[in-house]
Motif scaffolding. Structure first.
Motif, PDB file in Angstrom:
ATOM      1  N   GLN A 165     -37.114 -68.350  -5.918  1.00 47.68           N
ATOM      2  CA  GLN A 165     -35.988 -68.698  -6.786  1.00 47.68           C
ATOM      3  C   GLN A 165     -34.727 -68.951  -5.973  1.00 47.68           C
ATOM      4  O   GLN A 165     -33.922 -69.830  -6.308  1.00 47.68           O
ATOM      5  N   GLN A 166     -34.570 -68.189  -4.888  1.00 51.32           N
ATOM      6  CA  GLN A 166     -33.431 -68.424  -3.993  1.00 51.32           C
ATOM      7  C   GLN A 166     -33.486 -69.842  -3.440  1.00 51.32           C
ATOM      8  O   GLN A 166     -32.485 -70.568  -3.428  1.00 51.32           O
ATOM      9  N   VAL A 167     -34.668 -70.251  -2.999  1.00 52.92           N
ATOM     10  CA  VAL A 167     -34.837 -71.594  -2.432  1.00 52.92           C
ATOM     11  C   VAL A 167     -34.676 -72.665  -3.506  1.00 52.92           C
ATOM     12  O   VAL A 167     -34.062 -73.714  -3.272  1.00 52.92           O
ATOM     13  N   GLU A 168     -35.207 -72.418  -4.678  1.00 50.81           N
ATOM     14  CA  GLU A 168     -35.132 -73.416  -5.741  1.00 50.81           C
ATOM     15  C   GLU A 168     -33.734 -73.568  -6.316  1.00 50.81           C
ATOM     16  O   GLU A 168     -33.500 -74.425  -7.177  1.00 50.81           O
ATOM     17  N   GLY A 169     -32.800 -72.783  -5.801  1.00 51.08           N
ATOM     18  CA  GLY A 169     -31.397 -73.029  -6.119  1.00 51.08           C
ATOM     19  C   GLY A 169     -30.951 -74.416  -5.662  1.00 51.08           C
ATOM     20  O   GLY A 169     -29.950 -74.947  -6.146  1.00 51.08           O
ATOM     21  N   VAL A 170     -31.721 -75.006  -4.734  1.00 48.57           N
ATOM     22  CA  VAL A 170     -31.469 -76.379  -4.296  1.00 48.57           C
ATOM     23  C   VAL A 170     -31.470 -77.329  -5.490  1.00 48.57           C
ATOM     24  O   VAL A 170     -30.672 -78.278  -5.553  1.00 48.57           O
ATOM     25  N   ILE A 171     -32.358 -77.093  -6.431  1.00 42.90           N
ATOM     26  CA  ILE A 171     -32.473 -77.964  -7.599  1.00 42.90           C
ATOM     27  C   ILE A 171     -31.169 -77.949  -8.401  1.00 42.90           C
ATOM     28  O   ILE A 171     -30.654 -78.995  -8.810  1.00 42.90           O
ATOM     29  N   THR A 172     -30.627 -76.759  -8.606  1.00 45.80           N
ATOM     30  CA  THR A 172     -29.371 -76.633  -9.344  1.00 45.80           C
ATOM     31  C   THR A 172     -28.218 -77.261  -8.578  1.00 45.80           C
ATOM     32  O   THR A 172     -27.360 -77.934  -9.164  1.00 45.80           O
ATOM     33  N   LEU A 173     -28.197 -77.049  -7.268  1.00 43.23           N
ATOM     34  CA  LEU A 173     -27.139 -77.643  -6.452  1.00 43.23           C
ATOM     35  C   LEU A 173     -27.150 -79.162  -6.587  1.00 43.23           C
ATOM     36  O   LEU A 173     -26.098 -79.792  -6.766  1.00 43.23           O
ATOM     37  N   ARG A 174     -28.328 -79.757  -6.487  1.00 34.62           N
ATOM     38  CA  ARG A 174     -28.423 -81.211  -6.619  1.00 34.62           C
ATOM     39  C   ARG A 174     -28.035 -81.667  -8.016  1.00 34.62           C
ATOM     40  O   ARG A 174     -27.379 -82.696  -8.194  1.00 34.62           O
ATOM     41  N   ALA A 175     -28.451 -80.921  -9.029  1.00 35.95           N
ATOM     42  CA  ALA A 175     -28.128 -81.281 -10.406  1.00 35.95           C
ATOM     43  C   ALA A 175     -26.621 -81.259 -10.644  1.00 35.95           C
ATOM     44  O   ALA A 175     -26.099 -82.019 -11.470  1.00 35.95           O
ATOM     45  N   ASP A 176     -25.922 -80.392  -9.894  1.00 37.75           N
ATOM     46  CA  ASP A 176     -24.457 -80.300 -10.021  1.00 37.75           C
ATOM     47  C   ASP A 176     -23.734 -81.295  -9.124  1.00 37.75           C
ATOM     48  O   ASP A 176     -22.506 -81.257  -9.020  1.00 37.75           O
ATOM     49  N   GLY A 177     -24.494 -82.163  -8.453  1.00 41.60           N
ATOM     50  CA  GLY A 177     -23.887 -83.203  -7.637  1.00 41.60           C
ATOM     51  C   GLY A 177     -23.582 -82.802  -6.208  1.00 41.60           C
ATOM     52  O   GLY A 177     -22.830 -83.497  -5.515  1.00 41.60           O
ATOM     53  N   ASN A 178     -24.136 -81.671  -5.748  1.00 44.16           N
ATOM     54  CA  ASN A 178     -23.871 -81.199  -4.392  1.00 44.16           C
ATOM     55  C   ASN A 178     -24.945 -81.680  -3.423  1.00 44.16           C
ATOM     56  O   ASN A 178     -26.126 -81.691  -3.756  1.00 44.16           O
ATOM     57  N   ASP A 179     -24.537 -82.049  -2.233  1.00 44.83           N
ATOM     58  CA  ASP A 179     -25.484 -82.391  -1.183  1.00 44.83           C
ATOM     59  C   ASP A 179     -26.039 -81.109  -0.567  1.00 44.83           C
ATOM     60  O   ASP A 179     -25.324 -80.109  -0.431  1.00 44.83           O
ATOM     61  N   VAL A 180     -27.306 -81.155  -0.194  1.00 42.05           N
ATOM     62  CA  VAL A 180     -27.920 -80.015   0.489  1.00 42.05           C
ATOM     63  C   VAL A 180     -28.131 -80.429   1.940  1.00 42.05           C
ATOM     64  O   VAL A 180     -29.171 -80.977   2.306  1.00 42.05           O
ATOM     65  N   ASP A 181     -27.093 -80.199   2.764  1.00 39.15           N
ATOM     66  CA  ASP A 181     -27.170 -80.572   4.167  1.00 39.15           C
ATOM     67  C   ASP A 181     -27.753 -79.425   4.981  1.00 39.15           C
ATOM     68  O   ASP A 181     -28.160 -78.386   4.428  1.00 39.15           O
ATOM     69  N   SER A 182     -27.795 -79.581   6.302  1.00 39.17           N
ATOM     70  CA  SER A 182     -28.424 -78.562   7.148  1.00 39.17           C
ATOM     71  C   SER A 182     -27.670 -77.236   7.080  1.00 39.17           C
ATOM     72  O   SER A 182     -28.295 -76.167   7.105  1.00 39.17           O
ATOM     73  N   ASP A 183     -26.353 -77.284   6.972  1.00 40.74           N
ATOM     74  CA  ASP A 183     -25.588 -76.039   6.874  1.00 40.74           C
ATOM     75  C   ASP A 183     -25.924 -75.285   5.590  1.00 40.74           C
ATOM     76  O   ASP A 183     -26.074 -74.058   5.599  1.00 40.74           O
ATOM     77  N   ARG A 184     -26.036 -76.028   4.496  1.00 40.67           N
ATOM     78  CA  ARG A 184     -26.382 -75.380   3.218  1.00 40.67           C
ATOM     79  C   ARG A 184     -27.810 -74.841   3.265  1.00 40.67           C
ATOM     80  O   ARG A 184     -28.091 -73.760   2.736  1.00 40.67           O
ATOM     81  N   ALA A 185     -28.711 -75.588   3.906  1.00 40.92           N
ATOM     82  CA  ALA A 185     -30.098 -75.133   4.026  1.00 40.92           C
ATOM     83  C   ALA A 185     -30.174 -73.826   4.808  1.00 40.92           C
ATOM     84  O   ALA A 185     -30.899 -72.887   4.419  1.00 40.92           O
ATOM     85  N   ILE A 186     -29.420 -73.733   5.897  1.00 38.95           N
ATOM     86  CA  ILE A 186     -29.395 -72.515   6.709  1.00 38.95           C
ATOM     87  C   ILE A 186     -28.823 -71.349   5.908  1.00 38.95           C
ATOM     88  O   ILE A 186     -29.311 -70.211   5.991  1.00 38.95           O
ATOM     89  N   GLU A 187     -27.815 -71.630   5.118  1.00 38.24           N
ATOM     90  CA  GLU A 187     -27.215 -70.585   4.270  1.00 38.24           C
ATOM     91  C   GLU A 187     -28.232 -70.037   3.270  1.00 38.24           C
ATOM     92  O   GLU A 187     -28.325 -68.820   3.066  1.00 38.24           O
ATOM     93  N   ILE A 188     -29.001 -70.919   2.660  1.00 39.39           N
ATOM     94  CA  ILE A 188     -30.002 -70.486   1.675  1.00 39.39           C
ATOM     95  C   ILE A 188     -31.121 -69.706   2.357  1.00 39.39           C
ATOM     96  O   ILE A 188     -31.561 -68.653   1.869  1.00 39.39           O
ATOM     97  N   ALA A 189     -31.600 -70.227   3.495  1.00 41.50           N
ATOM     98  CA  ALA A 189     -32.668 -69.529   4.225  1.00 41.50           C
ATOM     99  C   ALA A 189     -32.186 -68.163   4.698  1.00 41.50           C
ATOM    100  O   ALA A 189     -32.930 -67.173   4.656  1.00 41.50           O
ATOM    101  N   GLY A 190     -30.939 -68.089   5.122  1.00 37.88           N
ATOM    102  CA  GLY A 190     -30.381 -66.805   5.527  1.00 37.88           C
ATOM    103  C   GLY A 190     -30.338 -65.816   4.380  1.00 37.88           C
ATOM    104  O   GLY A 190     -30.565 -64.612   4.563  1.00 37.88           O
ATOM    105  N   GLY A 191     -30.079 -66.322   3.181  1.00 42.43           N
ATOM    106  CA  GLY A 191     -30.098 -65.462   2.007  1.00 42.43           C
ATOM    107  C   GLY A 191     -31.480 -64.858   1.766  1.00 42.43           C
ATOM    108  O   GLY A 191     -31.596 -63.702   1.344  1.00 42.43           O
TER     109      GLY A 191
END
Length: 243
Positions: free
Chosen positions: A176-202
């Motif tokens: 579910q932490q990883v699938e937060g990407v879906i919500t981020l994209r739906a809200d118009g946010n880009d999921v770049d490498s920095d955001r990916a690292i932040e999610i993986a760190g979580g």
């Protein structure tokens, strides 16, 4: 020339073929765009066919109907990650389970960030969640197996850090932490490498990693992710995703 070697011409298109990819791929792209903009129930196979520029009857040459199209789209959100789980486990030494979990998360984030039209949003459609359709069963099985991979790696790491959590629950929290990407994209946010690292760190922090351990795991996992990409590109070219 024998009759078996003759090629029968298909039905002519309603409009010239100006799309990218095979007709099947064009159907999937159009369906993804319509499903995510109008909704699954509100989209007809006729609309999908018209968007591609083919007759409705021609669409059924490629897919049995909307359910199969949707199931195929949903599979693109889990299959690419599921297919490399064993490779990740083999690639990363057992004592580096934090790196394996981080790598799994990074690959999964990349899959969800690239999938056309953010079709992951279709996961939660009521008519998908409640459906007993066999076409969706294979997607649910794949998603369940991916969750189990998170649970296995996460439980190993959590045990090392004295974090008590049932493996199944932990696996669900991680995915579910990883699938937060879906919500981020739906809200118009880009999921770049920095955001990916932040999610993986979580994900790592959920399993008890401190900042120093997480930083090291992210560094190693990022390098291994590049290896996985190079290996994949050597086997088959990676098409440019349709956004």
């Amino acid at each position: 020339m024998s009759s078996l070697s003759r090629v029968r011409p298909g039905r002519p298109r309603l409009i010239p073929n100006i799309g990218v990819g095979t007709p099947r791929e064009q159907v999937l792209e159009a369906a993804a765009r319509l499903f995510t903009s109008k909704g699954f129930a509100a989209t007809s196979t006729r609309e999908i066919a018209e968007a591609v520029g083919i007759r409705q009857a021609s669409l059924y040459y490629h897919f049995a109907g909307k359910d199969e199209i949707l199931a195929t789209l949903l599979a693109t959100t889990v299959r690419p990650t599921q297919m490399v789980v064993d490779e990740i486990v083999t690639l990363v030494p057992p004592e580096r389970v934090e790196t394996a979990l981080c790598l799994l998360a990074l690959v999964d984030i990349d899959t969800l960030a690239r999938v056309p039209h953010n079709v992951g949003v279709l996961y939660q459609l009521p008519d998908v969640v409640s459906a007993a359709n066999l076409d969706y069963a294979s997607f649910r099985q794949a998603h369940s197996e991916l969750t189990e991979a998170y649970a296995d790696l996460g439980a190993q790491l959590a045990t090392r850090h004295g974090v008590t959590a049932p493996p199944r629950a932990l696996g669900s929290m991680l995915i579910q932490q990883v699938e937060g990407v879906i919500t981020l994209r739906a809200d118009g946010n880009d999921v770049d490498s920095d955001r990916a690292i932040e999610i993986a760190g979580g994900c790592l922090r959920l399993c008890g990693c401190d900042q120093a351990e997480a930083t090291q795991a992210i560094r190693r996992a990022t390098a291994l992710q590049d290896q996985l990409r190079l290996g994949a590109s050597a086997v088959t070219p990676c098409p440019t995703p349709v956004r």
